[in-house]
Design a protein around this motif. Sequence first.
Motif, PDB file in Angstrom:
ATOM      1  N   MET A  42       0.829  -1.187   0.000  1.00  0.00           N
ATOM      2  CA  MET A  42       0.000   0.000   0.000  1.00  0.00           C
ATOM      3  C   MET A  42       0.876   1.255   0.000  1.00  0.00           C
ATOM      4  SD  MET A  42      -3.427  -0.331   2.001  1.00  0.00           S
ATOM      5  CE  MET A  42      -4.570  -0.827   0.751  1.00  0.00           C
ATOM      6  N   ALA A  43       0.333   2.297  -0.591  1.00  0.00           N
ATOM      7  CA  ALA A  43       1.052   3.561  -0.638  1.00  0.00           C
ATOM      8  C   ALA A  43       1.036   4.226   0.730  1.00  0.00           C
ATOM      9  CB  ALA A  43       0.411   4.477  -1.672  1.00  0.00           C
ATOM     10  N   GLU A  44       2.025   5.017   0.962  1.00  0.00           N
ATOM     11  CA  GLU A  44       2.112   5.769   2.213  1.00  0.00           C
ATOM     12  C   GLU A  44       1.052   6.878   2.199  1.00  0.00           C
ATOM     13  OE1 GLU A  44       3.579   6.464   5.919  1.00  0.00           O
ATOM     14  OE2 GLU A  44       4.229   4.892   4.566  1.00  0.00           O
ATOM     15  N   PRO A  45       0.279   7.020   3.291  1.00  0.00           N
ATOM     16  CA  PRO A  45      -0.719   8.095   3.324  1.00  0.00           C
ATOM     17  C   PRO A  45      -0.060   9.461   3.196  1.00  0.00           C
ATOM     18  CG  PRO A  45      -1.059   6.577   5.144  1.00  0.00           C
ATOM     19  CD  PRO A  45       0.247   6.206   4.496  1.00  0.00           C
ATOM     20  N   ARG A  46      -0.734  10.358   2.532  1.00  0.00           N
ATOM     21  CA  ARG A  46      -0.254  11.741   2.403  1.00  0.00           C
ATOM     22  C   ARG A  46      -1.446  12.667   2.556  1.00  0.00           C
ATOM     23  NH1 ARG A  46       0.810  10.706  -3.842  1.00  0.00           N
ATOM     24  NH2 ARG A  46       1.218   8.768  -2.895  1.00  0.00           N
ATOM     25  N   VAL A  47      -1.186  13.915   2.713  1.00  0.00           N
ATOM     26  CA  VAL A  47      -2.252  14.897   2.856  1.00  0.00           C
ATOM     27  C   VAL A  47      -2.423  15.624   1.527  1.00  0.00           C
ATOM     28  CG1 VAL A  47      -3.004  16.996   4.051  1.00  0.00           C
ATOM     29  CG2 VAL A  47      -1.828  15.174   5.319  1.00  0.00           C
ATOM     30  N   VAL A  48      -3.655  15.612   1.038  1.00  0.00           N
ATOM     31  CA  VAL A  48      -4.008  16.306  -0.199  1.00  0.00           C
ATOM     32  C   VAL A  48      -4.926  17.460   0.188  1.00  0.00           C
ATOM     33  CG1 VAL A  48      -5.129  16.105  -2.452  1.00  0.00           C
ATOM     34  CG2 VAL A  48      -3.866  14.151  -1.511  1.00  0.00           C
ATOM     35  N   GLN A  49      -4.576  18.661  -0.214  1.00  0.00           N
ATOM     36  CA  GLN A  49      -5.399  19.832   0.068  1.00  0.00           C
ATOM     37  C   GLN A  49      -6.447  19.976  -1.036  1.00  0.00           C
ATOM     38  OE1 GLN A  49      -5.272  21.907   2.728  1.00  0.00           O
ATOM     39  NE2 GLN A  49      -3.533  20.838   3.630  1.00  0.00           N
ATOM     40  N   ILE A  50      -7.709  19.999  -0.644  1.00  0.00           N
ATOM     41  CA  ILE A  50      -8.779  20.222  -1.614  1.00  0.00           C
ATOM     42  C   ILE A  50      -9.603  21.414  -1.172  1.00  0.00           C
ATOM     43  CG2 ILE A  50      -8.908  17.794  -2.293  1.00  0.00           C
ATOM     44  CD1 ILE A  50     -11.566  17.742  -0.580  1.00  0.00           C
ATOM     45  N   VAL A  82     -13.691  22.750  -1.468  1.00  0.00           N
ATOM     46  CA  VAL A  82     -15.071  22.500  -1.873  1.00  0.00           C
ATOM     47  C   VAL A  82     -15.939  23.594  -1.263  1.00  0.00           C
ATOM     48  CG1 VAL A  82     -17.032  20.916  -1.733  1.00  0.00           C
ATOM     49  CG2 VAL A  82     -14.730  19.995  -2.023  1.00  0.00           C
ATOM     50  N   HIS A  83     -16.686  24.253  -2.114  1.00  0.00           N
ATOM     51  CA  HIS A  83     -17.623  25.304  -1.695  1.00  0.00           C
ATOM     52  C   HIS A  83     -16.924  26.382  -0.857  1.00  0.00           C
ATOM     53  CE1 HIS A  83     -21.690  26.701  -1.660  1.00  0.00           C
ATOM     54  NE2 HIS A  83     -21.683  26.837  -0.346  1.00  0.00           N
ATOM     55  N   GLY A  84     -15.735  26.753  -1.312  1.00  0.00           N
ATOM     56  CA  GLY A  84     -14.986  27.827  -0.662  1.00  0.00           C
ATOM     57  C   GLY A  84     -14.257  27.448   0.616  1.00  0.00           C
ATOM     58  N   GLN A  85     -14.334  26.191   0.997  1.00  0.00           N
ATOM     59  CA  GLN A  85     -13.656  25.722   2.200  1.00  0.00           C
ATOM     60  C   GLN A  85     -12.503  24.807   1.810  1.00  0.00           C
ATOM     61  OE1 GLN A  85     -14.597  27.670   4.786  1.00  0.00           O
ATOM     62  NE2 GLN A  85     -15.067  25.937   6.096  1.00  0.00           N
ATOM     63  N   LYS A  86     -11.367  24.984   2.467  1.00  0.00           N
ATOM     64  CA  LYS A  86     -10.218  24.117   2.210  1.00  0.00           C
ATOM     65  C   LYS A  86     -10.209  22.989   3.228  1.00  0.00           C
ATOM     66  CE  LYS A  86      -7.521  27.574  -0.071  1.00  0.00           C
ATOM     67  NZ  LYS A  86      -6.251  28.145  -0.352  1.00  0.00           N
ATOM     68  N   TYR A  87      -9.872  21.792   2.741  1.00  0.00           N
ATOM     69  CA  TYR A  87      -9.846  20.610   3.595  1.00  0.00           C
ATOM     70  C   TYR A  87      -8.571  19.821   3.345  1.00  0.00           C
ATOM     71  CZ  TYR A  87     -14.842  21.554   3.928  1.00  0.00           C
ATOM     72  OH  TYR A  87     -16.051  22.154   4.133  1.00  0.00           O
ATOM     73  N   PRO A  88      -7.862  19.469   4.397  1.00  0.00           N
ATOM     74  CA  PRO A  88      -6.728  18.557   4.235  1.00  0.00           C
ATOM     75  C   PRO A  88      -7.269  17.120   4.306  1.00  0.00           C
ATOM     76  CG  PRO A  88      -6.797  19.371   6.488  1.00  0.00           C
ATOM     77  CD  PRO A  88      -7.937  20.010   5.750  1.00  0.00           C
ATOM     78  N   ILE A  89      -7.026  16.347   3.273  1.00  0.00           N
ATOM     79  CA  ILE A  89      -7.510  14.969   3.202  1.00  0.00           C
ATOM     80  C   ILE A  89      -6.317  14.030   3.297  1.00  0.00           C
ATOM     81  CG2 ILE A  89      -8.779  13.278   1.823  1.00  0.00           C
ATOM     82  CD1 ILE A  89     -10.499  15.643   2.741  1.00  0.00           C
ATOM     83  N   ARG A  90      -6.296  13.218   4.335  1.00  0.00           N
ATOM     84  CA  ARG A  90      -5.233  12.222   4.494  1.00  0.00           C
ATOM     85  C   ARG A  90      -5.666  10.967   3.748  1.00  0.00           C
ATOM     86  NH1 ARG A  90      -0.870  11.498   7.827  1.00  0.00           N
ATOM     87  NH2 ARG A  90      -0.376   9.347   8.353  1.00  0.00           N
ATOM     88  N   THR A  91      -4.882  10.550   2.772  1.00  0.00           N
ATOM     89  CA  THR A  91      -5.287   9.456   1.904  1.00  0.00           C
ATOM     90  C   THR A  91      -4.102   8.737   1.294  1.00  0.00           C
ATOM     91  OG1 THR A  91      -6.647   8.900  -0.034  1.00  0.00           O
ATOM     92  CG2 THR A  91      -5.494  11.017  -0.088  1.00  0.00           C
ATOM     93  N   GLU A  92      -4.348   7.518   0.861  1.00  0.00           N
ATOM     94  CA  GLU A  92      -3.370   6.757   0.094  1.00  0.00           C
ATOM     95  C   GLU A  92      -3.670   6.846  -1.399  1.00  0.00           C
ATOM     96  OE1 GLU A  92      -3.461   2.782   1.665  1.00  0.00           O
ATOM     97  OE2 GLU A  92      -2.641   3.396   3.597  1.00  0.00           O
ATOM     98  N   LEU A  93      -4.767   7.476  -1.748  1.00  0.00           N
ATOM     99  CA  LEU A  93      -5.170   7.607  -3.148  1.00  0.00           C
ATOM    100  C   LEU A  93      -4.288   8.606  -3.883  1.00  0.00           C
ATOM    101  CD1 LEU A  93      -9.038   7.753  -2.652  1.00  0.00           C
ATOM    102  CD2 LEU A  93      -7.684   5.793  -3.424  1.00  0.00           C
ATOM    103  N   ASP A  94      -4.273   8.492  -5.196  1.00  0.00           N
ATOM    104  CA  ASP A  94      -3.542   9.424  -6.045  1.00  0.00           C
ATOM    105  C   ASP A  94      -4.113  10.831  -5.832  1.00  0.00           C
ATOM    106  OD1 ASP A  94      -3.165  11.098  -8.499  1.00  0.00           O
ATOM    107  OD2 ASP A  94      -2.080   9.316  -9.185  1.00  0.00           O
TER     108      ASP A  94
END
Length: 88
Positions: free
Chosen positions: A1-9, A11-23
């Motif tokens: 499995m890939a190492e989890p990382r934080v992806v900044q997204i 949505v609707h003017g709000q920023k969210y850090p998403i911790r995920t193993e997804l691309d």
Amino acid sequence: MAEPRVVQIEVHGQKYPIRTELDPRYVEELAGFVESRMALASKASPSSDAVGLAILTALNIADELFRSRTHQTSNSSTLAERTAALER
């Protein structure tokens, strides 16, 4: 499995850090999809607050998923029936 990382997204003017193993590009694509659906829901219900809008959006996406599953199951059943008929 890939190492989890934080992806900044965003949505609707709000920023969210998403911790995920997804691309990260895939996560951004998902966020873009949700953003577009929230925009549609906002046009349909302009007086909703952000939480109400998110719930409406989630219900719309869930409805699409359920309809897609039903359609897929129906197609699978039809294919199985046609295959059985051909075998006879």
